[in-house]
Design a protein around this motif. Structure first.
Motif, PDB file in Angstrom:
ATOM      1  N   ARG A  88      54.896 134.067   8.531  1.00  0.00           N
ATOM      2  CA  ARG A  88      55.041 135.483   8.190  1.00  0.00           C
ATOM      3  C   ARG A  88      54.455 135.737   6.800  1.00  0.00           C
ATOM      4  O   ARG A  88      53.987 134.803   6.144  1.00  0.00           O
ATOM      5  CB  ARG A  88      56.517 135.885   8.232  1.00  0.00           C
ATOM      6  N   ASP A 104      54.809 140.264  10.250  1.00  0.00           N
ATOM      7  CA  ASP A 104      54.423 139.167  11.129  1.00  0.00           C
ATOM      8  C   ASP A 104      52.937 138.828  11.043  1.00  0.00           C
ATOM      9  O   ASP A 104      52.538 137.718  11.402  1.00  0.00           O
ATOM     10  CB  ASP A 104      54.765 139.498  12.584  1.00  0.00           C
ATOM     11  N   THR A 105      52.116 139.787  10.616  1.00  0.00           N
ATOM     12  CA  THR A 105      50.666 139.563  10.548  1.00  0.00           C
ATOM     13  C   THR A 105      50.142 139.919   9.165  1.00  0.00           C
ATOM     14  O   THR A 105      50.753 140.712   8.439  1.00  0.00           O
ATOM     15  CB  THR A 105      49.914 140.426  11.584  1.00  0.00           C
TER      16      THR A 105
END
Length: 125
Positions: A88, A104-105
């Motif tokens: 993360r 998350d990205t």
């Protein structure tokens, strides 16, 4: 034409071109490949954002920063962003005293950085 501004813009562009290469080499030699890979993903995502692309990117350890100056002392002009060991990403206030959020990205983390820009001007020297 303001030659000083043009010089700063050229310096910023050169840094955006050079930074991914530096981190690719570090990734090949580093003992923290996941974090190095995360920094590379952040650099790639940030370089696609025009509002960040006009700022001078620099890293300290595994944290990506954005400066309104192209030389020391850097003037932090945006939130900082760093990869976390689990894949993360964490976005920190410019003073690093507050966590703005996690994502998350790399793209989502960079979106948080862009949202945290407070009318930051581009580099002037």
């Amino acid at each position: 034409m303001n030659l000083q501004a043009s010089g700063a813009a050229d310096c910023v562009e050169a840094r955006w071109q050079r930074l991914p290469t530096t981190w690719r080499l570090m990734h090949e030699r580093d003992g923290s490949p996941a974090l190095s890979r995360g920094v590379l993903a952040l650099i790639e995502a940030a370089s696609a954002e025009p509002s960040l692309r006009r700022l001078y990117p620099f890293t300290t350890r595994f944290t990506l920063w954005f400066s309104a100056r192209t030389s020391h002392p850097f003037e932090v002009a945006a939130p900082a962003v760093e990869p976390l060991p689990g894949g993360r990403f964490r976005v920190l206030s410019p003073t690093q005293k507050r966590v703005i959020g996690e994502a998350d990205t790399a793209q989502a983390a960079v979106a948080l950085v862009v949202a945290g820009l407070a009318g930051a001007a581009g580099p002037d020297a």
